[in-house]
Motif scaffolding. Structure first.
Motif, short mmCIF file in Angstrom:
data_model
loop_
_atom_site.label_atom_id
_atom_site.label_comp_id
_atom_site.label_asym_id
_atom_site.label_seq_id
_atom_site.Cartn_x
_atom_site.Cartn_y
_atom_site.Cartn_z
N VAL A 89 0.84 -1.20 0.00
CA VAL A 89 0.00 0.00 0.00
C VAL A 89 0.88 1.25 0.00
O VAL A 89 0.60 2.23 -0.70
N SER A 90 1.95 1.23 0.78
CA SER A 90 2.88 2.37 0.82
C SER A 90 3.51 2.61 -0.54
O SER A 90 3.76 3.75 -0.95
N LEU A 91 3.74 1.50 -1.27
CA LEU A 91 4.40 1.60 -2.57
C LEU A 91 3.44 2.05 -3.66
O LEU A 91 3.76 2.94 -4.47
N PHE A 92 2.23 1.47 -3.70
CA PHE A 92 1.29 1.75 -4.79
C PHE A 92 0.26 2.82 -4.45
O PHE A 92 -0.41 3.33 -5.35
N GLY A 93 0.11 3.14 -3.17
CA GLY A 93 -0.81 4.21 -2.77
C GLY A 93 -0.14 5.11 -1.74
O GLY A 93 -0.67 5.27 -0.63
N PRO A 94 1.02 5.69 -2.07
CA PRO A 94 1.78 6.46 -1.08
C PRO A 94 1.01 7.64 -0.51
O PRO A 94 1.32 8.10 0.59
N GLY A 95 0.01 8.12 -1.23
CA GLY A 95 -0.79 9.23 -0.72
C GLY A 95 -1.60 8.87 0.50
O GLY A 95 -2.09 9.75 1.22
N PHE A 96 -1.77 7.55 0.79
CA PHE A 96 -2.54 7.11 1.96
C PHE A 96 -1.70 7.02 3.22
O PHE A 96 -2.25 6.84 4.32
N VAL A 97 -0.38 7.13 3.08
CA VAL A 97 0.51 6.90 4.22
C VAL A 97 0.22 7.84 5.38
O VAL A 97 0.22 7.44 6.54
N GLY A 98 -0.07 9.08 5.11
CA GLY A 98 -0.34 10.05 6.17
C GLY A 98 -1.79 10.09 6.61
O GLY A 98 -2.18 10.98 7.37
N LYS A 99 -2.59 9.13 6.14
CA LYS A 99 -4.03 9.10 6.47
C LYS A 99 -4.33 7.74 7.12
O LYS A 99 -4.55 6.76 6.42
N PRO A 100 -4.34 7.67 8.45
CA PRO A 100 -4.45 6.39 9.16
C PRO A 100 -5.64 5.53 8.76
O PRO A 100 -5.50 4.32 8.57
N ASP A 101 -6.82 6.13 8.62
CA ASP A 101 -8.01 5.34 8.27
C ASP A 101 -7.90 4.73 6.88
O ASP A 101 -8.19 3.54 6.69
N GLU A 102 -7.48 5.54 5.92
CA GLU A 102 -7.33 5.05 4.56
C GLU A 102 -6.27 3.96 4.48
O GLU A 102 -6.48 2.92 3.85
N PHE A 103 -5.14 4.19 5.15
CA PHE A 103 -4.03 3.24 5.07
C PHE A 103 -4.41 1.90 5.72
O PHE A 103 -4.12 0.83 5.17
N ALA A 104 -5.08 1.95 6.87
CA ALA A 104 -5.46 0.72 7.58
C ALA A 104 -6.46 -0.09 6.75
O ALA A 104 -6.34 -1.32 6.62
N LEU A 105 -7.46 0.59 6.16
CA LEU A 105 -8.46 -0.12 5.37
C LEU A 105 -7.83 -0.71 4.10
O LEU A 105 -8.13 -1.85 3.74
N ALA A 106 -6.96 0.05 3.46
CA ALA A 106 -6.31 -0.43 2.24
C ALA A 106 -5.47 -1.68 2.53
O ALA A 106 -5.49 -2.65 1.76
N SER A 107 -4.75 -1.67 3.64
CA SER A 107 -3.91 -2.82 4.01
C SER A 107 -4.77 -4.06 4.28
O SER A 107 -4.42 -5.17 3.87
N LEU A 108 -5.89 -3.86 4.97
CA LEU A 108 -6.77 -4.98 5.29
C LEU A 108 -7.42 -5.55 4.02
O LEU A 108 -7.46 -6.77 3.82
N LEU A 109 -7.92 -4.68 3.16
CA LEU A 109 -8.56 -5.14 1.93
C LEU A 109 -7.57 -5.87 1.03
O LEU A 109 -7.91 -6.87 0.38
N LEU A 110 -6.33 -5.40 1.01
CA LEU A 110 -5.32 -6.02 0.15
C LEU A 110 -4.98 -7.44 0.62
O LEU A 110 -4.67 -8.31 -0.20
N LYS A 111 -5.04 -7.69 1.92
CA LYS A 111 -4.81 -9.05 2.44
C LYS A 111 -5.84 -10.02 1.88
O LYS A 111 -5.55 -11.21 1.67
N ILE A 112 -7.04 -9.52 1.62
CA ILE A 112 -8.11 -10.37 1.10
C ILE A 112 -8.00 -10.52 -0.42
O ILE A 112 -8.19 -11.62 -0.96
N THR A 113 -7.66 -9.44 -1.12
CA THR A 113 -7.68 -9.46 -2.58
C THR A 113 -6.39 -10.01 -3.20
O THR A 113 -6.42 -10.52 -4.32
N PHE A 114 -5.28 -9.95 -2.48
CA PHE A 114 -4.00 -10.28 -3.12
C PHE A 114 -3.90 -11.74 -3.58
O PHE A 114 -3.31 -12.01 -4.63
N PRO A 115 -4.43 -12.72 -2.83
CA PRO A 115 -4.35 -14.11 -3.33
C PRO A 115 -5.01 -14.33 -4.69
O PRO A 115 -4.79 -15.36 -5.33
N TYR A 116 -5.81 -13.37 -5.13
CA TYR A 116 -6.44 -13.47 -6.45
C TYR A 116 -5.39 -13.67 -7.54
O TYR A 116 -5.66 -14.34 -8.55
#
Length: 513
Positions: free
Chosen positions: A112-139
């Protein structure tokens, strides 16, 4: 040969059209439930990372490297050796991708830090993006193996099943949004993420019975050092850039858009890209899919004349469809976005912003379509170096124009930079194909272009006369917009088809290269 290619192309286009229609329904449901908010931006980043890897590796570099090698084995080797190549490729690909999927799930915050660096300074966005990616990445694991199975089926002329398979993704996500999300308060994005995971499993399982029917469902085995796998890997390296420059550029757009202050910038780019993918997927990818096995066999058989005829046929179809698609989508961009997406949480302002980036993307549509076919001409000859050189130039072009345009034009500048990159890439591929003597004009192109120009001028006149003012579209209800859009699109297609007939284009022109 071209008659069979046309038939195969129609099959793939029909299946892809069904998939794109359901994909459109999926996006409409998403727009209605999520609108253009930071939650939507976050979900789209979590979706785009594995989707980007899918297009880069599975449908991009791997397919373009695997199909020519498989075609070579099918032409020159015994069936047992073909099965051995499939088994070793499946085992190697499966194990490597399992490791990649595991690393991706564990390292989701880093991604998320690499592909969505604009979320790094936004705790809610960064936390949700990290959680969603754990689910979608095995795709990436499931869909890559699905693309592997699809490549085998395509190589034996079974195009319909691989082309239909993406329908399952759309069905899964629509079901998740409508059925699962109500059971998860404020968690529509979470339901959609699980829909992607489930779709990956379903798509892989769906293709296995058809492989078994062809006698090509074999037990996977590790084969990293085998000659066939090594040849595929050698071709894959350069192909990562050569066939997927447009996808890399779109991902770079997302990375930069995450820094834009306007909430919804990523969403606007996503929906405009989805409309761009409609003609690109239905026609250009269908054409490149059906000609790759044929071009590979013609190259292995040293049949230069048939190879050139197939390339002429593919390029002629691209211009036949790509020019009116560019005109129609550019002229009707805002009415289309209003008709498809503007309801529920998706505002008029979001529709207008999306239409602006769609217009910018559409400038490069013909270039994107040509790249699909021109790159196939190189990959079928197992030449991956030339596309990678042009791809690198196109990527640098995209980054330069991103930096120049994103500040004054914001998200529209990012889309325009991608369009310019696509035109550069297609131009360079064409020049190199001519230089290598692989493509030679069959002498009918001048007349072909004159006929197309006349038909498209009539199309422009029809759209101008009957589209109406945008204020009318903004004031209409969803039903009124849909009715008017259906009439306008059907009328435009009818007028274009009739104009082609009047100016002398016949079905025989499409059957023979």
């Amino acid at each position: 040969m071209t008659k069979q290619l046309l038939k195969s192309g129609i099959i793939v286009s029909s299946m892809t059209f069904l998939s794109r229609i359901l994909g459109l329904v999926r996006d409409i449901v998403m727009a209605n439930l999520l609108g253009a908010t930071w939650v939507t931006d976050v979900f789209l980043v979590a979706q785009k990372i594995p989707n980007f890897l899918r297009r880069l590796f599975a449908e991009g570099a791997f397919s373009q490297a695997f199909v020519p090698v498989l075609s070579e084995y099918q032409t020159n080797r015994e069936l047992q050796e073909v099965k051995k190549l499939i088994a070793e490729t499946a085992g190697t690909l499966g194990l490597v991708l399992s490791a990649v999927a595991f690393i991706g799930v564990i390292g989701s915050p880093l991604l998320v830090s690499l592909f969505g660096p604009g979320f790094v300074g936004k705790p809610d966005e960064f936390a949700l993006a990290s959680l969603l990616l754990k689910i979608t990445f095995p795709y990436i694991l499931f869909i890559s193996l699905t693309a592997f199975c699809g490549s085998i089926l395509n190589s034996v002329g079974r195009f319909a099943i691989p082309a239909f398979t993406p329908v399952l993704l759309n069905i899964s996500m629509i079901s998740a949004a409508i059925i699962v999300s109500p059971a998860l308060p404020d968690a529509t994005a979470m339901a959609l993420a699980w829909g992607i995971f489930a779709a990956g499993v379903a798509q892989l399982l769906f293709q296995l019975p058809f492989l078994w029917r062809e006698g090509l469902l074999v037990k996977p085995k590790w084969g990293w050092r085998s000659d066939g796998v090594q040849k595929i890997l050698t071709l894959m390296g350069p192909a990562l850039f050569g066939v997927s420059v447009a996808q890399i550029n779109l991902l770079l757009d997302t990375v930069i858009a995450s820094f834009l202050e306007k909430e919804g910038s990523i969403t606007w780019l996503y929906y405009s890209d989805r409309m761009l993918e409609f003609p690109l997927g239905i026609f250009a990818i269908a054409i490149s899919t059906v000609i790759l096995p044929s071009l590979s066999r013609q190259h292995v058989s040293n049949n230069a004349e048939d190879f050139n005829q197939t390339m002429n046929w593919g390029l002629r179809l691209v211009f036949l469809i790509g020019i009116p698609a560019t005109i129609g989508l550019f002229m009707m961009s805002e009415p289309i976005i209003l008709s498809v997406f503007q309801h529920g949480e998706f505002s008029l302002q979001s529709a207008h912003s999306t239409s602006l980036s769609l217009k910018a993307y559409i400038i490069g549509l013909l270039g994107f379509m040509l790249v699909k076919v021109l790159a196939t001409g190189f990959f079928s000859r197992q030449d991956t170096k030339t596309p990678v050189k042009t791809g690198i130039i196109a990527m640098v072009t995209n980054m330069v124009f991103n930096l120049i345009l994103f500040y004054p034009l914001e998200h529209v500048g990012l889309a325009l930079a991608t369009a310019i990159s696509g035109l550069v890439n297609s131009s360079l591929l064409f020049i190199n194909l001519r230089r290598a003597g692989v493509f030679k004009s069959d002498g009918r192109w001048k007349v072909w272009f004159i006929k197309l120009a006349c038909a498209n001028l009539v199309l422009i006149g029809f759209i101008t006369a009957f589209m109406g003012d945008i204020e009318l579209w903004q004031g209409w209800t969803m039903f009124e917009r849909g009715w008017h859009m259906a009439v306008l699109v059907i009328g435009a297609v009818g007028v274009y088809a009739l104009s082609l007939i009047i100016f002398g284009v016949r079905m025989k022109d499409l059957r023979h290269a």
